[in-house]
Scaffold this motif. Structure first.
Motif, PDB file in Angstrom:
ATOM      1  N   ASP A 124       0.823  -1.195   0.000  1.00 45.00           N
ATOM      2  CA  ASP A 124       0.000   0.000   0.000  1.00 45.00           C
ATOM      3  C   ASP A 124       0.866   1.257   0.000  1.00 45.00           C
ATOM      4  O   ASP A 124       1.992   1.256   0.511  1.00 45.00           O
ATOM      5  CB  ASP A 124      -0.908  -0.002   1.237  1.00 45.00           C
ATOM      6  N   ILE A 125       0.343   2.324  -0.577  1.00 49.80           N
ATOM      7  CA  ILE A 125       0.994   3.628  -0.509  1.00 49.80           C
ATOM      8  C   ILE A 125       0.632   4.268   0.827  1.00 49.80           C
ATOM      9  O   ILE A 125      -0.545   4.417   1.155  1.00 49.80           O
ATOM     10  CB  ILE A 125       0.547   4.542  -1.670  1.00 49.80           C
ATOM     11  N   VAL A 126       1.652   4.632   1.610  1.00 48.63           N
ATOM     12  CA  VAL A 126       1.390   5.193   2.938  1.00 48.63           C
ATOM     13  C   VAL A 126       1.646   6.694   2.994  1.00 48.63           C
ATOM     14  O   VAL A 126       1.187   7.360   3.925  1.00 48.63           O
ATOM     15  CB  VAL A 126       2.240   4.487   4.006  1.00 48.63           C
ATOM     16  N   ARG A 127       2.362   7.230   2.015  1.00 48.56           N
ATOM     17  CA  ARG A 127       2.651   8.657   2.041  1.00 48.56           C
ATOM     18  C   ARG A 127       3.018   9.144   0.648  1.00 48.56           C
ATOM     19  O   ARG A 127       3.687   8.435  -0.106  1.00 48.56           O
ATOM     20  CB  ARG A 127       3.804   8.951   3.007  1.00 48.56           C
ATOM     21  N   VAL A 128       2.562  10.332   0.326  1.00 50.84           N
ATOM     22  CA  VAL A 128       2.971  11.011  -0.906  1.00 50.84           C
ATOM     23  C   VAL A 128       3.470  12.387  -0.517  1.00 50.84           C
ATOM     24  O   VAL A 128       2.737  13.184   0.079  1.00 50.84           O
ATOM     25  CB  VAL A 128       1.804  11.120  -1.911  1.00 50.84           C
ATOM     26  N   ASP A 129       4.736  12.658  -0.807  1.00 47.00           N
ATOM     27  CA  ASP A 129       5.351  13.946  -0.490  1.00 47.00           C
ATOM     28  C   ASP A 129       5.393  14.801  -1.747  1.00 47.00           C
ATOM     29  O   ASP A 129       5.791  14.326  -2.816  1.00 47.00           O
ATOM     30  CB  ASP A 129       6.777  13.752   0.023  1.00 47.00           C
ATOM     31  N   CYS A 156      -2.884  14.756   0.622  1.00 45.35           N
ATOM     32  CA  CYS A 156      -4.027  14.002   1.143  1.00 45.35           C
ATOM     33  C   CYS A 156      -4.235  12.769   0.271  1.00 45.35           C
ATOM     34  O   CYS A 156      -4.324  12.874  -0.957  1.00 45.35           O
ATOM     35  CB  CYS A 156      -5.285  14.865   1.113  1.00 45.35           C
ATOM     36  N   LEU A 157      -4.293  11.595   0.899  1.00 44.56           N
ATOM     37  CA  LEU A 157      -4.549  10.353   0.176  1.00 44.56           C
ATOM     38  C   LEU A 157      -6.049  10.112   0.157  1.00 44.56           C
ATOM     39  O   LEU A 157      -6.705  10.099   1.203  1.00 44.56           O
ATOM     40  CB  LEU A 157      -3.822   9.194   0.839  1.00 44.56           C
ATOM     41  N   TRP A 173      -4.155   1.728  -7.628  1.00 41.81           N
ATOM     42  CA  TRP A 173      -3.432   2.968  -7.419  1.00 41.81           C
ATOM     43  C   TRP A 173      -4.071   3.775  -6.298  1.00 41.81           C
ATOM     44  O   TRP A 173      -5.224   3.559  -5.934  1.00 41.81           O
ATOM     45  CB  TRP A 173      -3.313   3.779  -8.692  1.00 41.81           C
ATOM     46  N   LYS A 174      -3.311   4.680  -5.746  1.00 47.23           N
ATOM     47  CA  LYS A 174      -3.801   5.573  -4.707  1.00 47.23           C
ATOM     48  C   LYS A 174      -3.833   6.987  -5.295  1.00 47.23           C
ATOM     49  O   LYS A 174      -2.824   7.517  -5.735  1.00 47.23           O
ATOM     50  CB  LYS A 174      -2.879   5.548  -3.492  1.00 47.23           C
ATOM     51  N   ARG A 175      -5.033   7.568  -5.303  1.00 45.83           N
ATOM     52  CA  ARG A 175      -5.134   8.952  -5.764  1.00 45.83           C
ATOM     53  C   ARG A 175      -4.746   9.908  -4.625  1.00 45.83           C
ATOM     54  O   ARG A 175      -5.004   9.616  -3.457  1.00 45.83           O
ATOM     55  CB  ARG A 175      -6.546   9.260  -6.242  1.00 45.83           C
ATOM     56  N   LYS A 184       6.916  12.496  -4.801  1.00 47.57           N
ATOM     57  CA  LYS A 184       7.501  11.170  -4.611  1.00 47.57           C
ATOM     58  C   LYS A 184       6.583  10.370  -3.690  1.00 47.57           C
ATOM     59  O   LYS A 184       5.935  10.916  -2.795  1.00 47.57           O
ATOM     60  CB  LYS A 184       8.907  11.237  -4.024  1.00 47.57           C
ATOM     61  N   ALA A 185       6.537   9.063  -3.940  1.00 42.77           N
ATOM     62  CA  ALA A 185       5.664   8.180  -3.172  1.00 42.77           C
ATOM     63  C   ALA A 185       6.482   7.230  -2.313  1.00 42.77           C
ATOM     64  O   ALA A 185       7.610   6.861  -2.656  1.00 42.77           O
ATOM     65  CB  ALA A 185       4.767   7.382  -4.118  1.00 42.77           C
TER      66      ALA A 185
END
Length: 545
Positions: free
Chosen positions: A473-478, A491-492, A505-507, A524-525
């Protein structure tokens, strides 16, 4: 999108404001350094009359010497020409004998004849090249237009064996064969897809659909290596499963659909070359389709577990035999690939034999009537138009498994040892910016993002997608509004996804005060294993993928 323009200056996804780039300058297709493409020149400086008599003799000697050199070079060329054996003349009927039923394969292009026997196993399109052997290759290149480039011509020239006998030429030209167009039955496609090649069809999901969680079926990106098989009777399409001991069991699609439990998962498929154009622009030239950010889509898929089919065929899925290392898949148009057997039978791996997408039968471009779905892996492993499965101790021997979809060091060029490289399977962590929008001050009151980020003036909204392979899972997008100097967390969006793991995918979205947004916006993810999207294209450069 206001006056910001998309640009990927690194492996991070970025946006550039008001910036245009000079087009990529390709190297000479012959692989020759430009200094060797110019003729050597001798420059003479005019001399004063006072000095002219003093060097008259020297000048005469120099001229004589030059004349001698020219005569010597001419003699050498003549001797070399006389020493070269005359080119072999070959009759057309002899070329026709070296067809797909022969032990050696010949083709002709123009009036030149080539023995391509050694090249066939290396052909990126697999054995489809055998359609052309024994005749003129040009009509096929007119259909498969991807061949019409210098690097392909250079490869062909390596296999030259002679010229067509003048007795078989008509007005100095070889006859043009009539060939059946394998693409004539391809399906109609949405006009909104962003086409990268027409034959075979390769097209991206349009930008406005990259912001939706579920991609409409007719907007799903298309990645075809060959033509689309025209399967008339989907229910009676056959699938053969072969185990390591050679035993086989055959199923119709109707039997698969009616006799096994259905499962629905939400999964993202992405071409392994997605964003390749950015690597070309920001690092060096890459080989293959120059995809932008749209060779990716997210869909609800329905089918039966591969694990259940293999178990029914006689495979011990809970205790795999020692020789069951890989599961190979073959499509009706000749495409082939494989995945590790441990992934194929994983009860939480959600590997499916799919017959529906978004609640309706598969579209022809996407594998009707049956395809493999291997979530968390590059889409190259999810074989379409599936007609054969083989449990084996080896990977698929197809061109697309052995000599494609692999990664090499940034210092390595196209002359690599393909056998030494591991086939790409799971998708690496990544993200991309899909939109950037101005938000005026008078609209901020209705903006949730304005509340989250405490904005009270004109703002800029940035949005995109992030994903990682293996169900991580994607936990953070900077996101950085100033080319990496400062960062904020996006915000995820909590979309509803189906499946044992995070296959979708995670928007994400974020907003900045407009005056804080500099020339480059960077994203960056990070996934749940804390894999982080790399910063530099140059450091991760791969000539092919």
């Amino acid at each position: 999108m206001s006056n910001w323009k998309f640009r990927l200056q690194s492996a991070y996804a970025t946006v550039t404001k008001g910036c245009r780039h000079a087009p990529h300058k390709p190297r000479d297709p012959r692989g020759i350094s430009h200094s060797r493409l110019y003729h050597a020149k001798t420059f003479f400086t005019p001399l004063s009359r006072a000095r002219a008599p003093q060097i008259l003799v020297a000048s005469s000697a120099a001229v004589a010497g030059i004349a001698a050199l020219i005569l010597s070079a001419s003699s050498q060329r003549k001797a070399l020409a006389e020493s070269e054996p005359p080119q072999r003349l070959i009759r057309l009927h002899e070329i026709h004998q070296h067809n797909s039923t022969s032990d050696s394969y010949w083709v002709y292009h123009g009036t030149s004849v080539y023995d391509i026997t050694e090249w066939v196993p290396n052909h990126p399109g697999g054995e489809v090249i055998l359609r052309a052997v024994g005749g003129n290759i040009e009509p096929y290149w007119n259909i498969f237009t991807i061949h019409q480039k210098q690097e392909v011509y250079d490869i062909l020239e390596q296999y030259l064996i002679g010229q067509i006998d003048p007795r078989d030429l008509v007005e100095g030209k070889a006859p043009m064969d009539d060939v059946d167009d394998p693409f004539k039955a391809d399906p109609q496609r949405s006009d909104t897809l962003v086409v990268r090649s027409e034959r075979p069809c390769n097209a991206e999901t349009p930008e406005d659909q990259l912001g939706t969680f579920i991609t409409p079926s007719n907007q799903h990106y298309v990645r075809n290596h060959l033509w689309v098989p025209d399967v008339k009777d989907g229910d009676n399409h056959r699938l053969v499963v072969e185990l390591t001991d050679g035993t086989e069991k055959e199923y119709s699609v109707a039997e698969i659909r009616n006799n096994f439990k259905h499962h629905t998962i939400t999964a993202t498929l992405q071409c392994s070359g997605n964003r390749r154009a950015h690597m070309t622009a920001e690092a060096r030239a890459t080989s293959g389709l120059q995809w932008d950010i749209g060779a990716i889509s997210n869909t609800q898929w329905t089918g039966v577990r591969l694990r259940d089919i293999l178990h029914d065929a006689g495979l011990s899925v809970d205790m795999l035999p020692e020789d069951a290392k890989h599961v190979q898949f073959v499509g009706a148009e000749a495409y082939g690939a494989s995945v590790p057997a441990i992934k194929a039978v994983d009860r939480y791996g959600d590997v499916l034999l799919v017959f529906e997408m978004n609640g309706k039968p598969l579209m022809r471009d996407h594998g009707f009537p049956l395809r493999l779905l291997c979530p968390g892996h590059v889409a190259a492993r999810s074989v379409k138009w599936l007609n054969r499965i083989v449990v084996s101790d080896e990977e698929s021997w197809s061109q697309w498994q052995r000599r494609d979809y692999k990664c090499f060091g940034p210092n390595q060029g196209s002359k690599v040892d393909w056998d030494e490289a591991t086939s790409i399977q799971e998708t690496p962590v990544q993200s991309a910016i899909t939109s950037i929008t101005n938000i005026s001050k008078n609209r901020l009151a209705n903006s949730e993002l304005a509340k989250v980020y405490g904005l009270e003036e004109d703002a800029v909204k940035v949005a995109g997608y992030a994903m990682s392979g293996g169900g991580r899972d994607i936990v953070r997008v900077d996101v950085s509004p100033d080319d990496g100097k400062t960062w904020q967390q996006a915000c995820l969006i909590d979309d509803e996804s189906k499946g044992s793991k995070a296959w979708s995918w995670k928007r994400w979205e974020i907003a900045f005060a407009k005056h804080d947004v500099a020339k480059h916006v960077v994203v960056k993810a990070i996934d749940e294993s804390y894999n982080c999207q790399p910063e530099s294209y140059e450091a991760t450069y791969n000539f092919k993928v």
